[in-house]
Write a protein that holds these residues in place. Structure first.
Motif, PDB file in Angstrom:
ATOM      1  N   GLN A   1     -18.968  55.491 -33.111  1.00  0.00           N
ATOM      2  CA  GLN A   1     -19.539  54.189 -32.824  1.00  0.00           C
ATOM      3  C   GLN A   1     -19.491  53.323 -34.067  1.00  0.00           C
ATOM      4  O   GLN A   1     -19.390  53.825 -35.189  1.00  0.00           O
ATOM      5  CB  GLN A   1     -20.984  54.313 -32.336  1.00  0.00           C
ATOM      6  CG  GLN A   1     -21.947  54.908 -33.352  1.00  0.00           C
ATOM      7  CD  GLN A   1     -23.387  54.882 -32.868  1.00  0.00           C
ATOM      8  OE1 GLN A   1     -23.928  53.829 -32.564  1.00  0.00           O
ATOM      9  NE2 GLN A   1     -24.001  56.061 -32.796  1.00  0.00           N
ATOM     10  N   SER A   2     -19.539  52.035 -33.858  1.00  0.00           N
ATOM     11  CA  SER A   2     -19.637  51.090 -34.960  1.00  0.00           C
ATOM     12  C   SER A   2     -21.090  50.674 -35.133  1.00  0.00           C
ATOM     13  O   SER A   2     -21.838  50.569 -34.149  1.00  0.00           O
ATOM     14  CB  SER A   2     -18.793  49.835 -34.678  1.00  0.00           C
ATOM     15  OG  SER A   2     -17.420  50.126 -34.647  1.00  0.00           O
TER      16      SER A   2
ATOM     17  N   PRO B   1     -16.645  51.329 -30.653  1.00  0.00           N
ATOM     18  CA  PRO B   1     -15.783  50.593 -31.581  1.00  0.00           C
ATOM     19  C   PRO B   1     -15.052  49.415 -30.947  1.00  0.00           C
ATOM     20  O   PRO B   1     -14.926  48.351 -31.559  1.00  0.00           O
ATOM     21  CB  PRO B   1     -14.826  51.666 -32.091  1.00  0.00           C
ATOM     22  CG  PRO B   1     -15.612  52.932 -32.012  1.00  0.00           C
ATOM     23  CD  PRO B   1     -16.446  52.793 -30.771  1.00  0.00           C
ATOM     24  N   GLU B   2     -14.590  49.583 -29.707  1.00  0.00           N
ATOM     25  CA  GLU B   2     -13.852  48.495 -29.078  1.00  0.00           C
ATOM     26  C   GLU B   2     -14.732  47.285 -28.746  1.00  0.00           C
ATOM     27  O   GLU B   2     -14.219  46.191 -28.462  1.00  0.00           O
ATOM     28  CB  GLU B   2     -13.174  48.989 -27.787  1.00  0.00           C
ATOM     29  CG  GLU B   2     -14.119  49.474 -26.711  1.00  0.00           C
ATOM     30  CD  GLU B   2     -14.418  50.970 -26.800  1.00  0.00           C
ATOM     31  OE1 GLU B   2     -14.840  51.553 -25.781  1.00  0.00           O
ATOM     32  OE2 GLU B   2     -14.226  51.543 -27.900  1.00  0.00           O
ATOM     33  N   ASN B   3     -16.056  47.472 -28.812  1.00  0.00           N
ATOM     34  CA  ASN B   3     -16.992  46.370 -28.545  1.00  0.00           C
ATOM     35  C   ASN B   3     -17.580  45.754 -29.810  1.00  0.00           C
ATOM     36  O   ASN B   3     -18.505  44.953 -29.728  1.00  0.00           O
ATOM     37  CB  ASN B   3     -18.137  46.865 -27.655  1.00  0.00           C
ATOM     38  CG  ASN B   3     -17.700  47.195 -26.250  1.00  0.00           C
ATOM     39  OD1 ASN B   3     -16.745  46.601 -25.735  1.00  0.00           O
ATOM     40  ND2 ASN B   3     -18.376  48.152 -25.630  1.00  0.00           N
ATOM     41  N   THR B   4     -17.052  46.117 -30.971  1.00  0.00           N
ATOM     42  CA  THR B   4     -17.656  45.671 -32.227  1.00  0.00           C
ATOM     43  C   THR B   4     -17.747  44.154 -32.320  1.00  0.00           C
ATOM     44  O   THR B   4     -18.805  43.595 -32.643  1.00  0.00           O
ATOM     45  CB  THR B   4     -16.858  46.215 -33.424  1.00  0.00           C
ATOM     46  OG1 THR B   4     -16.835  47.640 -33.370  1.00  0.00           O
ATOM     47  CG2 THR B   4     -17.497  45.779 -34.732  1.00  0.00           C
TER      48      THR B   4
ATOM     49  N   GLY C   1     -17.517  51.403 -39.279  1.00  0.00           N
ATOM     50  CA  GLY C   1     -16.853  51.925 -38.092  1.00  0.00           C
ATOM     51  C   GLY C   1     -15.376  52.111 -38.342  1.00  0.00           C
ATOM     52  O   GLY C   1     -14.886  51.939 -39.465  1.00  0.00           O
TER      53      GLY C   1
ATOM     54  N   ALA D   1     -11.717  48.386 -35.930  1.00  0.00           N
ATOM     55  CA  ALA D   1     -12.852  47.692 -35.333  1.00  0.00           C
ATOM     56  C   ALA D   1     -13.578  46.792 -36.323  1.00  0.00           C
ATOM     57  O   ALA D   1     -14.141  45.762 -35.931  1.00  0.00           O
ATOM     58  CB  ALA D   1     -13.822  48.702 -34.739  1.00  0.00           C
ATOM     59  N   VAL D   2     -13.597  47.166 -37.594  1.00  0.00           N
ATOM     60  CA  VAL D   2     -14.432  46.431 -38.557  1.00  0.00           C
ATOM     61  C   VAL D   2     -13.635  45.585 -39.525  1.00  0.00           C
ATOM     62  O   VAL D   2     -14.195  44.972 -40.446  1.00  0.00           O
ATOM     63  CB  VAL D   2     -15.326  47.398 -39.361  1.00  0.00           C
ATOM     64  CG1 VAL D   2     -16.203  48.219 -38.425  1.00  0.00           C
ATOM     65  CG2 VAL D   2     -14.492  48.327 -40.243  1.00  0.00           C
TER      66      VAL D   2
END
Length: 445
Positions: free
Chosen positions: A246-247, A341-344, A438, A442-443
């Motif tokens: 997770q981020s 991560p894809e929702n960061t 993350g 993602a980040v």
């Protein structure tokens, strides 16, 4: 526990040597709790000795000039009592709890720990190893990494930037002489508050404290003076790439201390420019109460705005919350989320939008009253036990708020208006510091 209608300790006494004694008589249970505060803590540390307060706390109970670590443990455990030391950001604390009949003996033991600890080298070596393990463990936790990064962004050279545990480098370099110096500097009667609550008569309790601590002489050297760098709000972004499931998305805003010391310069940024406002309004204690209310509304519990909107309705968050710790110097108003991560990017936008909404969407009267009821109810529940009572009022006294602050804070929260909530949002919650942890994709900026 029935506390009746009293809103402050029954007695506040200052001994001849400067020790402040607070006593709250509460005969509902045959228990006495004590919190002994030393005005120290990690605010006195630098990057070179970060973790010193924590190490002192870990070793303080491991030996005195009169008793070994085993003898101390046996005396405490043989009567079912508890005795521990902790280091916080703004204070050092010795906590004890026991049945009333054993209180005198355990308080005397606490007096030995405060006055004549020996800091055995073997115990220092053990606790140093344990601390280093804890530091390495935190380096594997995304939330801890993100929070460390956020503190460093927000505070720079100020000690609030440091982890209470310290760093591997600083802790590895701490020696027994450092612990002794810390003790000699801060552990003195004119730097101590003793807060008591439970089944005890105030006069008898004060006499007992006098018996244990009354002959403790004030050193000839003056109390140390803390000199800290000014804190300027210059919002920035930082990201650490780590292959996690997770981020962590974390936004931080500089916010007022509970005690307004104008030696701490808190210059707010103006809008999104990142430039200091030329004429910022000075913080007030009313700002503190209004921000506490907003923080509770945003992120405290399953009914909070962030939880309902971002987790329940949008399904973005594994965890989402907010915190605004009470500090002696400018504090942090933080909102954060753990997300896939894809929702960061979406999570970041959602968090920022919810904070921004506080400026653009005034509370309706019902929402404001519900937020007040929530924070005041939680405030009352935080004083149910003798330990909580001793902690609360001892802390107020230690930081200079006084024992009347409990009532004052409740009145300030009750008096918060819609206009006040918008004022503090516009003053403090504009452009955040941003900390991301993350997967790299993602980040990335």
């Amino acid at each position: 526990m029935n506390l009746g209608i009293k809103q402050s300790p029954q007695t506040r006494t200052v001994l001849k040597n400067g020790i402040v004694v607070l006593v709250w008589e509460n005969p509902a249970a045959d228990i006495v709790a004590a919190r002994i505060f030393v005005r120290a803590g990690s605010q006195w540390e630098s990057s070179k000795d970060a973790g010193l307060s924590h190490l002192v706390a870990a070793v303080l109970t491991k030996g005195t000039e009169q008793r070994s670590s085993l003898e101390i443990a046996e005396q405490v455990e043989s009567v079912g009592a508890s005795l521990s030391a902790d280091a916080a950001t703004d204070y050092f604390l010795l906590s004890l709890k026991t049945v009333s009949s054993d209180f005198a003996a355990i308080l005397a033991l606490a007096g030995e720990l405060l006055r004549s600890p020996t800091f055995p080298q073997s115990e220092i070596d053990l606790e140093r190893r344990l601390t280093l393990q804890a530091i390495r463990s935190q380096q594997e936790q995304p939330f801890s990494i993100a929070f460390d990064q956020l503190r460093q962004l927000m505070y720079g050279d100020h000690p609030y930037a440091l982890s209470g545990l310290g760093t591997e480098t600083s802790v590895s370099q701490l020696e027994r002489a450092d612990l002794q110096r810390y003790h000699q500097t801060h552990f003195r009667p004119d730097n101590i508050v003793i807060s008591l609550s439970g089944r005890l008569q105030p006069d008898a309790a004060i006499a007992l404290v006098e018996q244990v601590f009354g002959d403790w002489q004030v050193p000839s050297t003056p109390l140390p003076v803390l000199h800290l760098p000014a804190i300027t709000s210059t919002p920035a972004r930082a990201a650490i790439a780590q292959e996690t499931q997770q981020s962590i998305v974390m936004l931080g805003y500089l916010a007022p201390a509970v005690v307004l010391d104008h030696a701490d310069v808190l210059r707010q940024s103006n809008g999104t420019s990142g430039k200091p406002s030329p004429h910022p309004s000075p913080p007030t204690i009313q700002d503190y109460a209004a921000l506490k209310l907003l923080n509770s509304y945003l992120g405290n519990g399953l009914s909070s705005r962030l939880f309902v909107e971002l987790r329940e309705k949008r399904g973005l968050a594994y965890e989402v919350s907010a915190f605004y710790p009470t500090r002696l110097h400018p504090a942090q108003f933080v909102v954060y989320m753990g997300t896939a991560p894809e929702n960061t990017a979406i999570a970041l936008d959602g968090l920022k939008a919810e904070v921004d909404r506080l400026r653009t969407h005034p509370f309706d009267p019902e929402t404001l009253q519900a937020a007040k009821d929530k924070i005041l109810g939680q405030h009352a529940l935080g004083k149910q036990t003798n330990a909580q009572i001793a902690q609360t009022f001892g802390w107020y006294e230690t930081v200079g708020l006084g024992i009347g602050f409990d009532t004052q804070f409740q009145a300030q929260v009750a008096a918060v208006t819609v206009e006040a909530t918008q004022h503090v949002a516009e003053q403090y919650l504009v452009e955040p510091y941003l900390s991301l942890v993350g997967p790299a994709a993602a980040v990335k900026a």
